[in-house]
Design an enzyme around this catalytic site. Structure first.
Site, short mmCIF file in Angstrom:
data_model
loop_
_atom_site.label_atom_id
_atom_site.label_comp_id
_atom_site.label_asym_id
_atom_site.label_seq_id
_atom_site.Cartn_x
_atom_site.Cartn_y
_atom_site.Cartn_z
N CYS A 160 -19.28 12.31 5.64
CA CYS A 160 -18.27 12.79 6.50
C CYS A 160 -17.97 13.48 7.52
O CYS A 160 -17.80 13.95 7.95
CB CYS A 160 -16.87 13.75 4.98
SG CYS A 160 -16.21 11.84 3.38
N HIS A 196 -11.82 17.10 10.90
CA HIS A 196 -12.10 15.81 9.44
C HIS A 196 -11.22 16.04 8.69
O HIS A 196 -10.62 16.07 8.59
CB HIS A 196 -13.59 16.31 8.85
CG HIS A 196 -13.95 15.21 7.67
ND1 HIS A 196 -13.64 13.69 7.73
CD2 HIS A 196 -13.96 15.50 6.70
CE1 HIS A 196 -13.51 13.30 6.77
NE2 HIS A 196 -13.51 14.06 5.87
N ASN A 220 -8.32 9.21 5.37
CA ASN A 220 -9.90 9.96 5.24
C ASN A 220 -10.54 8.75 5.64
O ASN A 220 -10.95 7.24 5.01
CB ASN A 220 -10.61 10.47 4.24
CG ASN A 220 -11.57 11.41 4.03
OD1 ASN A 220 -12.54 10.83 5.08
ND2 ASN A 220 -12.20 12.30 3.31
O1 UT7 Z 1 -14.28 13.73 3.15
C1 UT7 Z 1 -14.68 14.09 1.76
C2 UT7 Z 1 -14.38 15.62 1.57
N1 UT7 Z 1 -13.10 15.23 0.69
C3 UT7 Z 1 -12.27 15.52 1.28
O2 UT7 Z 1 -12.27 16.75 1.11
C4 UT7 Z 1 -10.39 15.58 -0.51
C5 UT7 Z 1 -10.79 17.11 -1.19
N2 UT7 Z 1 -10.43 16.60 -2.48
C6 UT7 Z 1 -9.09 16.80 -2.12
O3 UT7 Z 1 -8.29 16.27 -1.11
C7 UT7 Z 1 -7.54 16.33 -3.32
O4 UT7 Z 1 -8.78 17.19 -4.24
C8 UT7 Z 1 -6.97 15.72 -3.90
C9 UT7 Z 1 -6.24 15.36 -2.92
C10 UT7 Z 1 -7.71 14.65 -3.93
C11 UT7 Z 1 -6.56 15.72 -5.23
O5 UT7 Z 1 -5.81 16.61 -5.42
P1 UT7 Z 1 -5.12 17.71 -5.86
O6 UT7 Z 1 -4.34 18.43 -6.26
O7 UT7 Z 1 -6.62 18.71 -6.33
O8 UT7 Z 1 -4.79 17.06 -7.10
P2 UT7 Z 1 -6.18 16.92 -8.15
O9 UT7 Z 1 -7.43 16.17 -8.75
O10 UT7 Z 1 -5.47 18.42 -9.45
O11 UT7 Z 1 -4.76 15.94 -9.50
C12 UT7 Z 1 -3.41 16.86 -9.87
C13 UT7 Z 1 -2.74 15.85 -10.77
C14 UT7 Z 1 -3.62 15.42 -11.87
O12 UT7 Z 1 -2.72 15.25 -13.04
P3 UT7 Z 1 -3.54 16.04 -14.12
O13 UT7 Z 1 -4.69 16.18 -14.09
O14 UT7 Z 1 -1.85 17.27 -13.76
O15 UT7 Z 1 -2.23 15.50 -15.19
C15 UT7 Z 1 -4.28 13.90 -11.63
O16 UT7 Z 1 -4.38 13.38 -12.64
O17 UT7 Z 1 -2.32 14.53 -10.14
C16 UT7 Z 1 -3.01 13.58 -10.62
N3 UT7 Z 1 -3.29 12.14 -9.42
C17 UT7 Z 1 -2.32 11.99 -8.84
N4 UT7 Z 1 -1.14 11.27 -9.28
C18 UT7 Z 1 -0.41 10.44 -8.32
C19 UT7 Z 1 -4.85 11.87 -9.43
N5 UT7 Z 1 -4.79 11.33 -8.27
C20 UT7 Z 1 -3.24 10.86 -8.37
C21 UT7 Z 1 -2.12 9.98 -7.30
N6 UT7 Z 1 -1.52 9.74 -7.90
N7 UT7 Z 1 -2.98 8.93 -6.85
#
Ligand code: UT7
Length: 323
Positions: free
Chosen positions: A114, A250, A280
């Site tokens: 990225c 980005h 992304n």
């Molecule tokens: O380009 C390269 C660099 N990449 C990035 O910069 C990405 C960086 N990371 C992010 O943007 C975020 O961490 C995400 C968008 C990937 C995730 O957001 P988050 O607020 O960190 O959520 P999380 O991973 O902590 O997940 C929270 C909850 C989880 O459920 P539990 O464990 O709390 O029950 C996940 O299982 O949300 C759940 N979850 C979803 N729910 C509905 C994860 N993906 C989804 C989804 N729909 N698509």
């Protein structure tokens, strides 16, 4: 006199198929509301069957050439950032060379995931400053839809396909920060974080593989490292956040974009945001945002633009450009 690599043109290309968040609700336990609130993404473009990264890149390159009033053989070199090249080799850059009808010069790919476009810009700048090329086509192009695990809701809703291209041309400046062109660059990487963002295929598995990400961990590094690299790049140029007209980050997550802008001390009214429409697109996200920012008449000649990105590696960096 100081040699500068000045922006001569910019262009982009997005595949015609648009996929709204709601489409994922059919196959995954997810919702438009979750995707929008956690990432800022509303829709993304996916390449058609048979449409490859070099196809997208060539289309973006032709748009940039047309804006610059140049032809393919006016270009000395192509530097293409991608981690989704059509084939393991040759480079997507040489495929673009053929597709746009460029019959001279040289072309190669840069792989910093990225952060690829800031690495490519820095390479192109060095080629121009060292006299090895005068006009360089710098492209970011990706088809991340080819490396998704469609059963992993934590990743597959976040990425999209697209390409953006910039033409840099050597020019004589005065050596001050009023000069048009690239004013400073800052590159970083730290290989100890491989496990939080990688594709699980390659020669070691003899498969293409799919993207694996520990989103929360990557998020934490992004927030910490992006403002720092943008700050370092500005410092190297002898500039400060107050001098910045546009931050072009980005486009991975609106929450990362917002917290980086806040850390930098730049209001969101000075940030180009396209993540809602593109998702992304990895190395393509910055040139896409630059091209959209110019087309929307946000970025104008003379504006001070800071780009910053982080991705797999981890690799991260920033470039300061007087547009
Ligand atoms: O380009 C390269 C660099 N990449 C990035 O910069 C990405 C960086 N990371 C992010 O943007 C975020 O961490 C995400 C968008 C990937 C995730 O957001 P988050 O607020 O960190 O959520 P999380 O991973 O902590 O997940 C929270 C909850 C989880 O459920 P539990 O464990 O709390 O029950 C996940 O299982 O949300 C759940 N979850 C979803 N729910 C509905 C994860 N993906 C989804 C989804 N729909 N698509």
């Amino acid at each position: 006199m100081t040699r500068r690599a000045v922006v001569r043109g910019v262009g982009h290309y997005l595949p015609s198929r648009v996929v709204e968040n709601a489409e994922f609700e059919k196959s995954l336990e997810t919702s438009d509301a979750w995707i929008k609130s956690r990432s800022g993404i509303e829709r993304r473009h996916f390449a058609a069957d048979g449409e490859t990264t070099s196809d997208l890149a060539a289309a973006a390159a032709l748009n940039a050439l047309s804006m610059a009033g140049l032809e393919a053989n006016d270009i000395d070199a192509i530097v293409l950032a991608t981690s989704t090249s059509d084939l393991t080799f040759p480079s997507a850059a040489t495929m673009v060379q053929r597709k746009i009808g460029m019959t001279k010069g040289f072309a190669f790919d840069v792989q910093a995931v990225c952060a690829g476009f800031v690495f490519a810009l820095t390479n192109a700048n060095a080629l121009i400053l060292s006299g090895q090329a005068n006009r360089v086509l710098v492209i970011g192009a990706e088809t991340f839809s080819r490396i998704m695990d469609w059963t992993d809701r934590g990743t597959c809703v976040l990425f999209g396909d697209g390409a953006g291209a910039l033409i840099l041309e050597g020019a004589e400046g005065t050596g001050t920060t009023d000069d048009r062109g690239i004013l400073s660059t800052d590159l970083n990487s730290d290989g100890q974080y491989q496990d939080i963002l990688y594709v699980d295929g390659g020669t070691s598995t003899q498969t293409t593989g799919v993207l694996r990400m520990e989103g929360k961990e990557v998020f934490r590094h992004a927030v910490e490292k992006l403002a720092a690299t943008a700050h370092h790049a500005l410092e190297k140029a002898g500039l400060a956040a107050d001098d910045v007209d546009w931050v072009v980050p980005h486009q991975a997550n609106i929450r990362i974009i917002q917290s980086t802008a806040k850390k930098l001390g730049v209001g969101m009214d000075r940030v180009v945001v396209t993540v809602q429409d593109h998702g992304n697109t990895s190395a393509a996200s910055i040139p896409l945002a630059l091209s959209v920012g110019v087309a929307n008449e946000q970025i104008k000649q003379g504006d001070l633009v800071v780009t910053e990105a982080i991705g797999g590696g981890l690799a991260w960096g920033a470039v300061v450009i007087r547009w």
